[in-house]
Motif scaffolding. Structure first.
Motif, mmCIF file in Angstrom:
data_model
loop_
_atom_site.group_PDB
_atom_site.id
_atom_site.type_symbol
_atom_site.label_atom_id
_atom_site.label_comp_id
_atom_site.label_asym_id
_atom_site.label_seq_id
_atom_site.Cartn_x
_atom_site.Cartn_y
_atom_site.Cartn_z
ATOM 1 N N VAL A 236 0.832 -1.205 0.000
ATOM 2 C CA VAL A 236 0.000 0.000 0.000
ATOM 3 C C VAL A 236 0.866 1.255 0.000
ATOM 4 C CG1 VAL A 236 -1.640 1.348 1.369
ATOM 5 C CG2 VAL A 236 -1.981 -1.111 1.087
ATOM 6 N N SER A 237 1.942 1.248 0.777
ATOM 7 C CA SER A 237 2.840 2.396 0.827
ATOM 8 C C SER A 237 3.453 2.685 -0.538
ATOM 9 C CB SER A 237 3.962 2.138 1.841
ATOM 10 O OG SER A 237 4.923 3.172 1.801
ATOM 11 N N ASN A 238 3.928 1.643 -1.207
ATOM 12 C CA ASN A 238 4.547 1.828 -2.518
ATOM 13 C C ASN A 238 3.538 2.300 -3.564
ATOM 14 O OD1 ASN A 238 6.940 1.030 -1.402
ATOM 15 N ND2 ASN A 238 7.012 -0.969 -2.392
ATOM 16 N N LEU A 239 2.330 1.755 -3.507
ATOM 17 C CA LEU A 239 1.303 2.172 -4.457
ATOM 18 C C LEU A 239 0.907 3.631 -4.232
ATOM 19 C CD1 LEU A 239 -1.071 -0.943 -4.655
ATOM 20 C CD2 LEU A 239 0.748 -0.263 -6.222
ATOM 21 N N MET A 240 0.813 4.039 -2.974
ATOM 22 C CA MET A 240 0.459 5.425 -2.681
ATOM 23 C C MET A 240 1.574 6.389 -3.061
ATOM 24 S SD MET A 240 -2.620 5.404 -1.731
ATOM 25 C CE MET A 240 -2.705 7.153 -1.313
ATOM 26 N N ALA A 241 2.820 5.925 -3.029
ATOM 27 C CA ALA A 241 3.953 6.779 -3.387
ATOM 28 C C ALA A 241 3.940 7.157 -4.861
ATOM 29 C CB ALA A 241 5.267 6.081 -3.039
ATOM 30 N N VAL A 242 3.337 6.313 -5.703
ATOM 31 C CA VAL A 242 3.314 6.585 -7.148
ATOM 32 C C VAL A 242 1.916 6.900 -7.653
ATOM 33 C CG1 VAL A 242 5.299 5.085 -7.510
ATOM 34 C CG2 VAL A 242 3.000 4.152 -7.792
ATOM 35 N N ASN A 243 0.912 6.793 -6.787
ATOM 36 C CA ASN A 243 -0.469 6.962 -7.225
ATOM 37 C C ASN A 243 -0.765 8.385 -7.676
ATOM 38 O OD1 ASN A 243 -3.669 7.346 -6.076
ATOM 39 N ND2 ASN A 243 -3.208 5.632 -7.426
ATOM 40 N N ASN A 244 -1.358 8.487 -8.847
ATOM 41 C CA ASN A 244 -1.832 9.771 -9.382
ATOM 42 C C ASN A 244 -0.723 10.831 -9.419
ATOM 43 O OD1 ASN A 244 -3.946 11.254 -10.512
ATOM 44 N ND2 ASN A 244 -4.531 12.153 -8.552
ATOM 45 N N CYS A 245 0.491 10.396 -9.811
ATOM 46 C CA CYS A 245 1.633 11.319 -9.857
ATOM 47 C C CYS A 245 1.975 11.743 -11.284
ATOM 48 C CB CYS A 245 2.853 10.686 -9.195
ATOM 49 S SG CYS A 245 3.504 9.232 -10.058
ATOM 50 N N GLY A 246 1.097 11.401 -12.222
ATOM 51 C CA GLY A 246 1.335 11.790 -13.610
ATOM 52 C C GLY A 246 2.046 10.753 -14.438
#
Length: 299
Positions: A236-246
């Motif tokens: 979850v942490s890794n997915l949130m780090a790249v989520n919706n970042c363009g």
């Protein structure tokens, strides 16, 4: 000083060696499956369709970007490792100095095998790790985004300083700490599980004569089990780090724009994907999905 320097050198070496594995794992975590499943056998000899493992995936990356392509994001990860080692060591040194002063002012020496001592040491280690994670998380975010660029062939995050400017302009200061909360929670829970379970095993499950010989083994086993139990926090942490970042890897069809890390966890749970990327070998196609479906979904 010499100890810190040796730790930095050893840590940097291990980081370089392990980087391709982390790179492949990250791409699998976001759901990127560029190769079709193949018919293979599981551990019990039964024929099943399997997704490509570590070596097949790494070979695919090399075929596109060459061998150096396996080391995207290495520089910010090395920065994170170096800074984290220094911060972690400094915090623990402060605690050691404090403990020595307390021992000088007390007539009783604390039993190193007591539960109170384990709780005290674990608390101090927790603070040291948390401080290092907090300071180095921006480098961690940059590392993951550099890796995920492979999916869409982007060059948005290029270099440490360029990435810092990009994140600050688009997301502000909070952008550097995307995915921090589940990462901290996972580290803390894993540490406490590992140390407390190891303590009870060494104290009650092993005979006194065997404790010294088996202590390192029990610590390793409990550490492995703790990492397995807390893996969803890492994902979850890794997915949130790249989520919706363009980047393509942080957008649909790989991931929706999660509103929070709990929303990400909830959706992964509903899909049965909380362990995605945990294993890079014997990766069977998810249950209930045929080979044709996998092709349509992944490629």
């Amino acid at each position: 000083m010499a100890d810190t320097a040796s730790q930095l050198m050893l840590g940097s070496g291990l980081t370089v060696v392990s980087h391709p594995l982390m790179y492949v794992k990250m791409l699998v975590q976001v759901g990127h499956e560029p190769l079709p499943p193949t018919l293979g056998r599981n551990l019990f000899g039964r024929q099943v369709y399997q997704l490509p493992g570590l070596f097949a995936y790494a070979k695919h990356i090399i075929s596109i970007d060459g061998k150096m392509g396996l080391f995207k994001g290495l520089t910010p990860r090395l920065c994170a490792g170096a800074v984290g080692t220094v911060v972690h060591g400094k915090v623990l040194q402060c605690y050691q100095n404090q403990n020595q002063l307390e021992e000088l002012g007390s007539d009783q020496k604390e039993n190193s095998s007591s539960l109170d001592h384990v709780i005290k040491e674990t608390t101090q280690e927790m603070v040291a790790r948390s401080a290092a994670t907090l300071i180095t998380h921006p480098f961690h975010v940059i590392t993951l985004r550099c890796m995920v660029q492979f999916i869409g062939r982007e060059t948005k995050y290029n270099g440490v300083f360029g990435s810092i400017v990009t994140i600050y302009k688009e997301e502000g200061v909070l952008g550097f700490f995307a995915g921090l909360i589940p990462r901290l929670l996972g580290d803390i829970i894993s540490l406490w599980i590992c140390n407390t379970v190891a303590y009870f095993i060494n104290t009650y499950a092993l005979e006194n004569g065997a404790v010294s010989e088996m202590k390192s083994y029990s610590q390793a086993v409990t550490g492995f089990l703790a990492s397995m139990l807390t893996y969803p926090f890492v994902l979850v942490s890794n997915l949130m780090a790249v989520n919706n970042c363009g980047l393509a890897g942080g957008s649909l069809p790989y991931a929706p724009a999660y509103t929070s890390w709990t929303d990400c966890w909830r959706q992964l749970s509903l899909e049965g994907n909380t362990t995605r990327g945990n294993s890079l070998f014997f990766r069977k196609v998810p249950a209930g999905k045929s080979y044709v479906y996998a092709q349509k979904r992944f490629y």
